[in-house]
Design a protein around this motif. Structure first.
Motif, PDB file in Angstrom:
ATOM      1  N   HIS A 114       0.813  -1.218   0.000  1.00  0.00           N
ATOM      2  CA  HIS A 114       0.000   0.000   0.000  1.00  0.00           C
ATOM      3  C   HIS A 114       0.841   1.259   0.000  1.00  0.00           C
ATOM      4  O   HIS A 114       0.299   2.359   0.048  1.00  0.00           O
ATOM      5  CB  HIS A 114      -0.917   0.014   1.220  1.00  0.00           C
ATOM      6  CG  HIS A 114      -1.967  -1.049   1.198  1.00  0.00           C
ATOM      7  ND1 HIS A 114      -2.664  -1.420   2.330  1.00  0.00           N
ATOM      8  CD2 HIS A 114      -2.430  -1.827   0.194  1.00  0.00           C
ATOM      9  CE1 HIS A 114      -3.522  -2.386   2.018  1.00  0.00           C
ATOM     10  NE2 HIS A 114      -3.389  -2.642   0.736  1.00  0.00           N
ATOM     11  N   VAL A 115       2.167   1.138  -0.050  1.00  0.00           N
ATOM     12  CA  VAL A 115       3.062   2.285   0.083  1.00  0.00           C
ATOM     13  C   VAL A 115       3.730   2.585  -1.261  1.00  0.00           C
ATOM     14  O   VAL A 115       4.217   1.680  -1.937  1.00  0.00           O
ATOM     15  CB  VAL A 115       4.138   2.015   1.157  1.00  0.00           C
ATOM     16  CG1 VAL A 115       5.141   3.161   1.224  1.00  0.00           C
ATOM     17  CG2 VAL A 115       3.488   1.812   2.522  1.00  0.00           C
ATOM     18  N   SER A 145       4.453   7.664   0.825  1.00  0.00           N
ATOM     19  CA  SER A 145       3.054   7.914   1.155  1.00  0.00           C
ATOM     20  C   SER A 145       2.240   6.730   0.639  1.00  0.00           C
ATOM     21  O   SER A 145       2.776   5.805   0.030  1.00  0.00           O
ATOM     22  CB  SER A 145       2.583   9.221   0.519  1.00  0.00           C
ATOM     23  OG  SER A 145       2.759   9.187  -0.883  1.00  0.00           O
ATOM     24  N   TRP A 146       0.933   6.733   0.899  1.00  0.00           N
ATOM     25  CA  TRP A 146       0.101   5.679   0.336  1.00  0.00           C
ATOM     26  C   TRP A 146       0.162   5.718  -1.190  1.00  0.00           C
ATOM     27  O   TRP A 146       0.329   6.784  -1.791  1.00  0.00           O
ATOM     28  CB  TRP A 146      -1.351   5.867   0.773  1.00  0.00           C
ATOM     29  CG  TRP A 146      -1.619   5.419   2.179  1.00  0.00           C
ATOM     30  CD1 TRP A 146      -0.785   4.740   2.995  1.00  0.00           C
ATOM     31  CD2 TRP A 146      -2.829   5.633   2.920  1.00  0.00           C
ATOM     32  NE1 TRP A 146      -1.387   4.507   4.211  1.00  0.00           N
ATOM     33  CE2 TRP A 146      -2.644   5.046   4.190  1.00  0.00           C
ATOM     34  CE3 TRP A 146      -4.028   6.260   2.635  1.00  0.00           C
ATOM     35  CZ2 TRP A 146      -3.626   5.058   5.162  1.00  0.00           C
ATOM     36  CZ3 TRP A 146      -5.014   6.280   3.614  1.00  0.00           C
ATOM     37  CH2 TRP A 146      -4.811   5.681   4.861  1.00  0.00           C
ATOM     38  N   ASN A 147       0.008   4.538  -1.814  1.00  0.00           N
ATOM     39  CA  ASN A 147      -0.063   4.513  -3.269  1.00  0.00           C
ATOM     40  C   ASN A 147      -1.511   4.737  -3.721  1.00  0.00           C
ATOM     41  O   ASN A 147      -2.423   4.880  -2.902  1.00  0.00           O
ATOM     42  CB  ASN A 147       0.515   3.209  -3.825  1.00  0.00           C
ATOM     43  CG  ASN A 147      -0.193   1.980  -3.282  1.00  0.00           C
ATOM     44  OD1 ASN A 147      -1.344   2.045  -2.827  1.00  0.00           O
ATOM     45  ND2 ASN A 147       0.478   0.838  -3.328  1.00  0.00           N
ATOM     46  N   ARG A 148      -1.719   4.741  -5.034  1.00  0.00           N
ATOM     47  CA  ARG A 148      -3.059   5.060  -5.546  1.00  0.00           C
ATOM     48  C   ARG A 148      -4.088   4.021  -5.108  1.00  0.00           C
ATOM     49  O   ARG A 148      -5.227   4.375  -4.763  1.00  0.00           O
ATOM     50  CB  ARG A 148      -3.033   5.154  -7.073  1.00  0.00           C
ATOM     51  CG  ARG A 148      -4.401   5.486  -7.662  1.00  0.00           C
ATOM     52  CD  ARG A 148      -4.300   6.032  -9.044  1.00  0.00           C
ATOM     53  NE  ARG A 148      -5.605   6.306  -9.627  1.00  0.00           N
ATOM     54  CZ  ARG A 148      -5.798   6.985 -10.741  1.00  0.00           C
ATOM     55  NH1 ARG A 148      -4.758   7.477 -11.404  1.00  0.00           N
ATOM     56  NH2 ARG A 148      -7.015   7.193 -11.213  1.00  0.00           N
ATOM     57  N   TYR A 149      -3.701   2.750  -5.105  1.00  0.00           N
ATOM     58  CA  TYR A 149      -4.632   1.713  -4.694  1.00  0.00           C
ATOM     59  C   TYR A 149      -5.117   1.957  -3.264  1.00  0.00           C
ATOM     60  O   TYR A 149      -6.319   1.890  -2.973  1.00  0.00           O
ATOM     61  CB  TYR A 149      -3.962   0.347  -4.800  1.00  0.00           C
ATOM     62  CG  TYR A 149      -4.760  -0.785  -4.216  1.00  0.00           C
ATOM     63  CD1 TYR A 149      -5.889  -1.282  -4.871  1.00  0.00           C
ATOM     64  CD2 TYR A 149      -4.389  -1.378  -3.003  1.00  0.00           C
ATOM     65  CE1 TYR A 149      -6.629  -2.327  -4.338  1.00  0.00           C
ATOM     66  CE2 TYR A 149      -5.124  -2.423  -2.463  1.00  0.00           C
ATOM     67  CZ  TYR A 149      -6.236  -2.887  -3.134  1.00  0.00           C
ATOM     68  OH  TYR A 149      -6.971  -3.915  -2.598  1.00  0.00           O
ATOM     69  N   ARG A 150      -4.190   2.293  -2.366  1.00  0.00           N
ATOM     70  CA  ARG A 150      -4.561   2.468  -0.961  1.00  0.00           C
ATOM     71  C   ARG A 150      -5.383   3.738  -0.752  1.00  0.00           C
ATOM     72  O   ARG A 150      -6.348   3.740   0.032  1.00  0.00           O
ATOM     73  CB  ARG A 150      -3.305   2.512  -0.088  1.00  0.00           C
ATOM     74  CG  ARG A 150      -3.603   2.678   1.408  1.00  0.00           C
ATOM     75  CD  ARG A 150      -4.399   1.498   1.936  1.00  0.00           C
ATOM     76  NE  ARG A 150      -4.762   1.669   3.325  1.00  0.00           N
ATOM     77  CZ  ARG A 150      -5.843   2.311   3.759  1.00  0.00           C
ATOM     78  NH1 ARG A 150      -6.674   2.876   2.886  1.00  0.00           N
ATOM     79  NH2 ARG A 150      -6.104   2.392   5.044  1.00  0.00           N
ATOM     80  N   ASP A 192      -0.522   9.934  -9.286  1.00  0.00           N
ATOM     81  CA  ASP A 192       0.102   9.573 -10.557  1.00  0.00           C
ATOM     82  C   ASP A 192       1.190  10.589 -10.868  1.00  0.00           C
ATOM     83  O   ASP A 192       0.923  11.795 -10.879  1.00  0.00           O
ATOM     84  CB  ASP A 192      -0.939   9.558 -11.689  1.00  0.00           C
ATOM     85  CG  ASP A 192      -0.338   9.114 -13.024  1.00  0.00           C
ATOM     86  OD1 ASP A 192       0.622   8.338 -12.987  1.00  0.00           O
ATOM     87  OD2 ASP A 192      -0.842   9.550 -14.074  1.00  0.00           O
ATOM     88  N   GLY A 193       2.400  10.139 -11.149  1.00  0.00           N
ATOM     89  CA  GLY A 193       3.473  11.063 -11.504  1.00  0.00           C
ATOM     90  C   GLY A 193       3.705  12.086 -10.417  1.00  0.00           C
ATOM     91  O   GLY A 193       4.046  11.756  -9.285  1.00  0.00           O
ATOM     92  N   GLY A 194       3.492  13.368 -10.752  1.00  0.00           N
ATOM     93  CA  GLY A 194       3.657  14.437  -9.768  1.00  0.00           C
ATOM     94  C   GLY A 194       2.375  14.824  -9.082  1.00  0.00           C
ATOM     95  O   GLY A 194       2.316  15.858  -8.415  1.00  0.00           O
ATOM     96  N   ALA A 195       1.327  14.008  -9.237  1.00  0.00           N
ATOM     97  CA  ALA A 195       0.016  14.317  -8.648  1.00  0.00           C
ATOM     98  C   ALA A 195      -0.214  13.497  -7.378  1.00  0.00           C
ATOM     99  O   ALA A 195       0.184  12.330  -7.290  1.00  0.00           O
ATOM    100  CB  ALA A 195      -1.100  14.039  -9.653  1.00  0.00           C
ATOM    101  N   PHE A 196      -0.892  14.119  -6.412  1.00  0.00           N
ATOM    102  CA  PHE A 196      -1.216  13.474  -5.142  1.00  0.00           C
ATOM    103  C   PHE A 196      -2.689  13.740  -4.829  1.00  0.00           C
ATOM    104  O   PHE A 196      -3.298  14.661  -5.372  1.00  0.00           O
ATOM    105  CB  PHE A 196      -0.355  14.029  -4.010  1.00  0.00           C
ATOM    106  CG  PHE A 196       1.105  13.688  -4.123  1.00  0.00           C
ATOM    107  CD1 PHE A 196       1.649  12.666  -3.364  1.00  0.00           C
ATOM    108  CD2 PHE A 196       1.930  14.390  -4.991  1.00  0.00           C
ATOM    109  CE1 PHE A 196       2.995  12.353  -3.460  1.00  0.00           C
ATOM    110  CE2 PHE A 196       3.276  14.085  -5.095  1.00  0.00           C
ATOM    111  CZ  PHE A 196       3.815  13.063  -4.328  1.00  0.00           C
TER     112      PHE A 196
END
Length: 498
Positions: A334-335, A341-346, A412-416
């Motif tokens: 999940h990281v 930080s958390w990944n997109r799935y988490r 994604d990329g530079g987006a949070f």
């Protein structure tokens, strides 16, 4: 008697929380206003208001907050409080014919609003802050827990100048162990020492969510009382524990002075959101710290906490089955490998969970999507390694400015993305402005200004995760089209920053 600079504490102490709070008193390096919940009346002020701000106590109590601070500034404080967090604001006044700048921070307490006011040095740049980005990058690359904690203690000491900086781990039995430290010449080391449970102050493992650090720059300075001592109708004064200026209790002050401590700063360390330890900084003499220096030290502790979580998950995942259970590997999945930080799935799982809770309990929630401005240009000019380092610093900076109900993940990329639980549209915009301001304040050698654009969307009845993300995405595109370095809400179109 003031201790000699080479005098160091005989036994390391936490100093993170006073055994008992000091009643209605602050430290004298700033001043304080206590306002009613609507920000319409001044109820109490600190007795040093004239000395710090140049306004007599009687005059301040007879005026409105708008008259003292300015109507637009009061409106900004009101918006920040709606976001359940304090966005620092600036105040400029003339003292003795010279312009003086102040930092303001507001928090709600016991039905009142407390405004802390700290003077900022005129035309002075704290040169120690120039290395913050480098220290954050080194922490993000640490490959062992031992190296991480050594870097953390060294980085915090380089920023603050304290003579002893210790990283202490909280033990299950209530004791504490010194794992790493950075020391001034002539100060005796304490690495490996164990502080028994009886010597760890109650509450040292916890911190107020609105103010995770504890700072006492001068233990020899007498506390400053509030005027009048009680609120309207003899009501008890507000709880000052969420504030930076709160004074230590007499017992806590006496305990630290007996150890030869003249200044202290404590920063929390967490592992996966749970209290893990503290960074405790001691100086034998008073040591003033600027708000920027305090915030930079807190950012280092936040980055170290994230890296610590990843290193521990990696170590657990490397243990062969059946010597370990499967949970650490699931946590690691999940990281985000780069920013920790958390990944997109988490973060998508968290968004689904928060939307379900909002539907069930009829409470608000919001989504913030933000993007690092000009990331491609930075990668082209400085290389992808510099861009990766900046993303790590960005994630740590944002994480250090979130509330307990907020959750950060790399999209994604530079987006949070930030999932803001129990947060209305106005509160989400206030949170977005706090994040935008914190990132814009970063100063990284050779990289120029760093900014983010933020899209904000509040859940509306019938929203799915897909529709909420789509609206936040549209708001983010509007923020970029409008000039970047700003926060824009969805359809209703509010804008902050820029």
């Amino acid at each position: 008697m003031q201790p000699h600079p080479d005098q160091s504490p005989a036994t390391p102490s936490y100093g993170a929380a006073s055994p008992a709070p000091a009643p209605a008193a602050i430290q004298p390096w700033g001043c304080l206003l206590c306002l009613d919940g609507g920000l319409n009346r001044v109820l109490q002020v600190s007795a040093n208001l004239a000395e710090v701000l140049g306004v007599a106590v009687e005059e301040a109590l007879a005026r409105s907050p708008a008259q003292l601070l300015g109507a637009r500034r009061v409106d900004r404080l009101r918006a920040a409080l709606a976001a359940d967090g304090g966005v620092p604001d600036m105040l400029r006044r003339r003292r003795d014919g010279r312009p003086v700048r102040f930092q303001l921070r507001a928090y709600a307490s016991d039905g009142c609003v407390v405004v802390e006011i700290e003077p900022l040095a005129a035309n002075r740049r704290d040169l120690r802050l120039a290395g913050t980005g480098q220290w954050l990058g080194r922490l993000a690359r640490a490959e062992s827990e031992e190296a991480l904690l050594e870097l953390l203690s060294g980085g915090v000491r380089a920023l603050t100048g304290h003579e002893r900086v210790m990283v202490q781990r909280l033990e299950p039995d209530g004791a504490a162990t010194v794992l790493a430290e950075a020391l001034a010449p002539g100060v005796a080391g304490a690495t490996g020492q164990r502080l028994p449970p009886g010597q760890v102050p109650p509450g040292a493992a916890s911190c107020h969510p609105g103010n995770p650090l504890h700072c006492i720059p001068d233990l020899f300075a007498p506390p400053v009382a509030l005027v009048p001592p009680q609120g309207p109708g003899g009501a008890a004064p507000p709880d000052l524990s969420p504030g930076v200026l709160r004074a230590p209790s007499p017992e806590h002050r006496r305990h630290l002075r007996e150890l030869g401590v003249g200044a202290i700063l404590s920063l929390p360390l967490q592992d996966g959101g749970a209290p893990w330890g503290l960074v405790t900084c001691h100086g034998s003499r008073p040591l003033p710290l600027s708000p920027g220096c305090r915030d930079a030290a807190l950012a280092l502790a936040g980055m170290a906490s994230q890296r610590l979580f990843l290193l521990r998950a990696r170590a657990e995942a490397a243990v062969p089955r059946p010597a370990r259970d499967r949970r650490p590997r699931a946590e690691l999945a999940h990281v985000d490998a780069l920013t920790h930080s958390w990944n997109r799935y988490r973060i998508e799982l968290e968004l689904d969970r928060e939307l379900s809770a909002a539907e069930r309990y009829g409470r608000p929630c919001a989504l913030l999507l933000f993007d690092l401005d000009h990331l491609k240009t930075l990668n082209d000019a400085h290389g992808e390694a510099a861009g990766d380092r900046l993303l790590c610093i960005l994630a740590a900076t944002v994480a250090g400015n979130l509330r307990p109900t907020d959750h950060l993940g790399r999209w994604d990329g530079g987006a949070f993305a930030v999932v803001a639980g129990n947060t209305s549209r106005g509160g989400a915009l206030g949170l977005a402005e706090r994040l935008r301001t914190a990132v814009a304040a970063l100063r990284l050698d050779g990289l120029g200004p760093v900014t983010i654009s933020i899209g904000v969307a509040e859940r509306i009845p019938g929203d799915s995760a897909k529709s909420l993300v789509a609206r936040a995405g549209r708001a983010l595109r509007r923020a970029k089209a409008g000039g970047r370095n700003r926060a824009v809400a969805d359809a209703l179109g509010s804008v902050t920053g820029g």
